[in-house]
Every structure is written in structure tokens, then in C-alpha cells.
Design a protein around this motif. Structure first.
Motif, short mmCIF file in Angstrom:
data_model
loop_
_atom_site.label_atom_id
_atom_site.label_comp_id
_atom_site.label_asym_id
_atom_site.label_seq_id
_atom_site.Cartn_x
_atom_site.Cartn_y
_atom_site.Cartn_z
N GLY A 1 70.28 67.93 -5.85
CA GLY A 1 70.25 68.07 -8.13
C GLY A 1 68.98 69.58 -7.78
N GLY A 2 69.22 70.59 -8.59
CA GLY A 2 67.50 71.38 -8.83
C GLY A 2 67.41 72.04 -7.93
N VAL A 3 68.82 72.98 -7.40
CA VAL A 3 68.04 73.50 -6.38
C VAL A 3 68.76 75.04 -6.07
N THR A 4 68.40 76.28 -6.50
CA THR A 4 69.51 76.89 -6.73
C THR A 4 68.73 78.35 -5.06
N SER A 5 68.20 78.53 -4.78
CA SER A 5 67.69 79.43 -4.03
C SER A 5 67.91 79.36 -2.26
N PRO A 6 68.25 80.21 -1.55
CA PRO A 6 67.95 79.49 -0.27
C PRO A 6 66.60 78.99 0.51
N ASN A 7 66.42 77.85 0.82
CA ASN A 7 65.97 76.84 1.37
C ASN A 7 64.94 76.16 0.00
N GLU A 8 65.33 76.30 -0.98
CA GLU A 8 65.05 75.26 -2.39
C GLU A 8 64.11 74.26 -1.50
N ILE A 9 64.90 74.47 -1.39
CA ILE A 9 65.33 72.40 -0.70
C ILE A 9 63.99 71.77 0.12
N GLN A 10 63.68 72.41 0.74
CA GLN A 10 62.55 72.19 1.42
C GLN A 10 61.57 71.19 0.75
N GLY A 11 61.37 70.69 1.34
CA GLY A 11 60.36 69.00 0.31
C GLY A 11 60.99 68.58 0.12
N HIS A 12 62.18 68.89 -0.79
CA HIS A 12 63.23 67.89 -1.44
C HIS A 12 63.30 66.37 -1.47
N LYS A 13 63.42 65.29 -2.19
CA LYS A 13 63.48 63.96 -1.04
C LYS A 13 65.19 63.96 -0.73
N SER A 14 66.31 64.30 -0.93
CA SER A 14 67.19 63.92 -0.57
C SER A 14 66.96 64.64 0.87
N LEU A 15 66.39 65.54 1.25
CA LEU A 15 66.21 65.27 3.26
C LEU A 15 65.80 64.30 3.61
N LYS A 16 65.43 63.40 3.38
CA LYS A 16 64.99 62.15 3.90
C LYS A 16 66.20 61.68 3.90
N GLU A 17 67.08 61.26 2.44
CA GLU A 17 68.39 60.78 2.77
C GLU A 17 69.09 60.91 3.38
N ALA A 18 69.36 61.87 3.60
CA ALA A 18 70.53 62.50 4.88
C ALA A 18 69.72 61.76 5.80
N TYR A 19 68.76 62.58 6.11
CA TYR A 19 68.12 62.34 7.92
C TYR A 19 68.81 60.38 7.78
N ASP A 20 68.23 59.55 6.94
CA ASP A 20 68.00 57.96 6.65
C ASP A 20 70.15 57.73 6.85
#
Length: 180
Positions: free
Chosen positions: A155-174
Motif C-alpha cells: 500500500g501507499g505506492v502510486t507512481s511506477p517503480n515507487e515500490i522500490q525499497g518497500h517491505k512488501s518486496l521482501k515479503e513477496a520474495y520470502d
């Protein structure tokens, strides 16, 4: 034993945040020794379901477009991962359309057992993905051998690539890495 995982990315936007979640999940799943195929709906032609139910007799939809090939990949996957942006508190229309077009899987000898949801949205409230999750669970309920296995929400991501550094990326990887 490795699993055959199909990731279906439903965002039509380049460098989308849900696509980044799909990539992270894929990296984790591959690192665990799984076979992973990612399909994007970007540049695919997928018509609306006509509700004719001919697919139940023929084993595939009578509409000849990209949906039939994707549905065949769904049928042979052990795990299906849906990645979608949340639009107005719901999955994308293209995701819902593909789910409708996958009706030929009902009653077939499909392989999938586990279904995951990866989603991203501008809103960051706890239940932002609730309606999308309810819709996906409704689809899963049609498949008695399948179950909802987990989700990652960014949540809280709007613009393209705004997710970089977001904790959800690690959650998805895990989450991807946990599939064995």
C-alpha cells in the motif's frame, strides 16, 4: 520436489508496482528450486466471456484469442500467482476477465492447488485489497482441490517503480522462496 509456478501479471502499465512484486516472488521461488513462468497480460488480447458455457463441453473457450493459451498454462501449473494493482478497491478488469475466461478449467483435471495474490495500491489502509481478495476467493471456491495460500499487499505506492525499497518486496520474495 520443485513446483511448477505460473505468475500472471495483470497490470498494463510499464514498470508497475504489482509487476515488481511478481518479479520478487519469482526470484524467491526460483531460488527455492521451483520452475517459474511469468505471463503478463500487457499486449495480450483477451475478450470478455460470453457466458455460453461451450467451454465446458469443448475443454476450452470458443473465443480464439490469447486467453486460451494462458488458461492452458494455468491448467498445468501447481501454483498460480495473481499480481494486480488495486483499482477502486478491486482487482483489475483484465484479471477478472481472464478469471471468467478460465471457466473451462472447472471440472477439468487441473493441477493447481495453491493460489496467491500479490497486489499494490495507492491507498495504504488495512482492507484496501479486501474486495479483490473476496473476488479471488469466490473464484477459488469453484475449484475443490485449490486453496488460497497467501497474499502480499503493498500500500501507499502510486507512481511506477515507487515500490522500490518497500517491505512488501521482501515479503513477496520470502513467500516465493517458501514454496517447496
Amino acid at each position: 520436489m520443485s513446483k511448477n509456478i505460473l505468475i500472471i501479471s495483470t497490470s498494463l502499465r510499464n514498470n508497475s508496482n504489482s509487476e515488481a512484486l511478481a518479479e520478487a516472488f519469482m526470484e524467491g521461488a526460483k531460488s527455492a528450486g521451483n520452475t517459474v513462468l511469468k505471463v503478463t497480460l500487457k499486449n495480450k488480447t483477451i475478450a470478455f466471456c460470453k457466458g455460453c458455457l461451450a467451454c465446458l463441453q469443448k475443454g476450452q473457450c470458443i473465443i480464439n484469442d490469447d486467453a486460451n493459451e494462458i488458461v492452458e498454462k494455468m491448467k498445468s501449473a501447481d501454483v498460480i500467482v495473481w499480481a494486480t494493482p488495486i483499482y477502486y478497491y478491486e482487482m483489475t478488469g483484465q484479471m477478472k476477465t481472464l478469471m471468467d475466461r478460465a471457466n473451462s478449467l472447472y471440472g477439468s483435471d487441473y493441477s493447481f492447488r495453491d493460489i496467491y495474490l500479490l497486489s499494490s495500491a495507492a491507498e495504504d489502509e488495512e482492507d484496501t485489497d479486501k474486495t479483490a481478495l473476496n473476488s479471488l476467493n469466490g473464484w477459488i471456491d469453484c475449484y475443490e482441490k485449490a486453496r488460497f495460500a497467501g497474499k502480499v499487499f503493498a500500500g501507499g505506492v502510486t507512481s511506477p517503480n515507487e515500490i522500490q525499497g518497500h517491505k512488501s518486496l521482501k515479503e513477496a520474495y520470502d513467500m516465493g522462496k517458501s514454496i517447496k
